[in-house]
Design an enzyme around this catalytic site. Structure first.
Site, short mmCIF file in Angstrom:
data_model
loop_
_atom_site.label_atom_id
_atom_site.label_comp_id
_atom_site.label_asym_id
_atom_site.label_seq_id
_atom_site.Cartn_x
_atom_site.Cartn_y
_atom_site.Cartn_z
N TYR A 131 0.82 -1.21 0.00
CA TYR A 131 0.00 0.00 0.00
C TYR A 131 0.87 1.27 0.00
O TYR A 131 0.76 2.10 -0.86
CB TYR A 131 -0.92 0.00 1.24
CG TYR A 131 -2.29 -0.62 1.02
CD1 TYR A 131 -2.48 -1.60 0.05
CD2 TYR A 131 -3.39 -0.23 1.76
CE1 TYR A 131 -3.71 -2.17 -0.15
CE2 TYR A 131 -4.64 -0.79 1.56
CZ TYR A 131 -4.79 -1.77 0.61
OH TYR A 131 -6.03 -2.34 0.40
N SER A 132 1.72 1.44 1.03
CA SER A 132 2.45 2.70 1.21
C SER A 132 3.42 2.97 0.07
O SER A 132 4.02 2.04 -0.49
CB SER A 132 3.22 2.66 2.54
OG SER A 132 2.35 2.52 3.63
N SER A 164 5.97 -4.50 5.25
CA SER A 164 6.34 -5.41 6.34
C SER A 164 6.42 -6.85 5.84
O SER A 164 5.55 -7.32 5.11
CB SER A 164 5.29 -5.34 7.46
OG SER A 164 5.19 -4.03 7.96
N GLU A 247 -7.86 -5.01 8.76
CA GLU A 247 -6.59 -4.85 9.46
C GLU A 247 -6.79 -4.22 10.83
O GLU A 247 -6.28 -4.69 11.83
CB GLU A 247 -5.63 -3.99 8.64
CG GLU A 247 -4.29 -3.74 9.36
CD GLU A 247 -3.38 -2.80 8.60
OE1 GLU A 247 -3.90 -1.99 7.82
OE2 GLU A 247 -2.15 -2.88 8.80
N ASN A 385 -2.60 7.86 13.62
CA ASN A 385 -3.70 8.11 14.55
C ASN A 385 -4.49 9.36 14.18
O ASN A 385 -5.68 9.47 14.49
CB ASN A 385 -3.15 8.20 15.97
CG ASN A 385 -2.84 6.81 16.53
OD1 ASN A 385 -2.84 5.82 15.79
ND2 ASN A 385 -2.61 6.73 17.83
#
Length: 401
Positions: A131-132, A164, A247, A385
């Protein structure tokens, strides 16, 4: 308040407990006692035995390799794994089982379900998440990695980052731009792509705690077939968002058990260092217990929603906020308790850096300092966040953008 499960689930708990007891020696103190080099192989062997015993993805339908049980059975099993001092899957299972597998169940065709799900379960397909991207930050819609369709083949070019466990995976699910003229949240597609092919390069990134769990992944005319497009082409934003909800929300009902185990170790650390007489430390420990209890209740609410047949919703953002902020406080308090010993982080480093360490982890300064360093990243990955607060404001509270 201590919710109880029905008789069927309690019988399942006893059967699972008996099965897990057979997997470890009588003097077992938890997988957190294992050295980093031993942990991965132990976890792979354990996964194989859980698969053979029918204890992986137990809530998936039987026709795809699951046990046809409910999400509540999955939660009971996760609680028993933690109580037995065992990990709840490998580092890649969060991507393969929790995120991609559940997304295929929700969006995939019948042929895709029959192809992917049994292969993920038996360990043939090991996934990571693409994704990133560099320069995109938390603005996922601005991604630039692109794919073009040539006959029945997608050709992918671009770069992903913070991937990751890519170095342990052989497949990646990757969000790509498939219509360059569409607005940034449109013209996207979720593709699954084999990693072992010319045109894909994986470069590990060494992190502050010493591990290299993140990677850069480069695509240069890498290919995958049209069969591996999950959900509608050019409308992948909705697919991508539901995957993220799996997730953030999928662990809601099971993470609290891991945090309770970690809080027990932290309290033991305070007692060992004679710090339980410190009123401020006692107050922080009590605050953490309250926070973890609230986390468990949030998890059970998400579980109830799932039992009613609903996918995780935007409320899963609250779960992510709770556990990341809680973990920051836990690890900061561990350093205060260790005092100057935290300046020399000797001993075992953590084997799990995504939330609490493995059950039964040691009280070595290295274990707690490593967990503290890793916790700094938890408020950023899987959506910062700040992003979670925006989701709650707009999609739960109905506030304007």
């Amino acid at each position: 308040m201590n919710p109880t499960f029905n008789d069927d689930l309690e019988q399942y708990r006893v059967a699972a407990r008996d099965f897990l007891r057979e997997l470890v020696p009588s003097d077992w103190r938890g997988s957190g006692q294992l050295a980093d080099a031993e942990y991965r192989q132990f976890n792979l062997d354990l996964r194989k035995r859980l698969y053979e015993g029918g204890y992986l993805a137990v809530d998936w339908p039987k026709e795809y390799g699951g046990q046809g049980l409910s999400p509540a059975h999955q939660v009971v099993l996760a609680e028993e794994l933690t109580a037995a001092g065992l990990p709840n899957g490998t580092e890649n299972d969060v991507f393969g089982l929790q995120m991609f597998g559940n997304t295929v169940l929700h969006w995939g065709t019948e042929e895709q379900k029959r192809f992917y799900l049994p292969n993920i379960l038996n360990g043939t397909m090991v996934f990571c998440q693409g994704y990133s991207e560099p320069a995109s930050g938390s603005d996922l819609g601005s991604l630039r990695t692109a794919a073009t369709l040539d006959g029945a083949t997608w050709r992918i070019n671009g770069q992903k980052i913070w991937t990751s466990e890519a170095h342990h995976a052989n497949w990646i699910f990757v969000l790509v731009r498939t219509d360059p003229d569409a607005p940034k949240h449109k013209g996207l597609t979720l593709l699954a792509c084999p990693l072992d092919q010319p045109g894909i390069e994986i470069r590990p990134i060494r992190q502050i705690h010493g591990n290299a769990g993140f990677n850069e992944v480069f695509f240069t005319d890498a290919t995958t077939t049209d069969f591996h497009a999950i959900g509608p082409v050019n409308a992948g934003w909705r697919v991508a968002m539901s995957l993220l909800e799996f997730e953030r929300g999928g662990a809601a009902a099971v993470f609290a058990a891991r945090f309770e185990e970690e809080l027990g170790r932290l309290t033991e650390l305070a007692a060992t260092h004679g710090k339980l007489g410190d009123s401020e430390i006692r107050r922080t420990l009590a605050w953490l217990q309250g926070r973890i209890t609230a986390m468990r209740m949030l998890g059970y609410r998400a579980l109830t929603k799932s039992l009613d047949g609903n996918a995780p919703g935007p409320e899963s953002a609250m779960t992510k906020l709770y556990w990341t902020e809680c973990h920051n406080v836990v690890t900061e308090l561990s350093l205060r308790i260790l005092g100057t010993r935290a300046l020399v982080p000797e001993g075992r480093m953590p084997t799990i850096v995504d939330g609490p360490d493995a059950p039964g982890a040691t009280q070595d300064p290295g274990t707690w300092v490593g967990a503290y360093l890793a916790s700094r990243a938890s408020t950023i990955y899987a959506g910062t966040n700040q992003i979670q607060r925006n989701i709650l404001a707009e999609r739960v509270l109905g506030m304007p953008r």
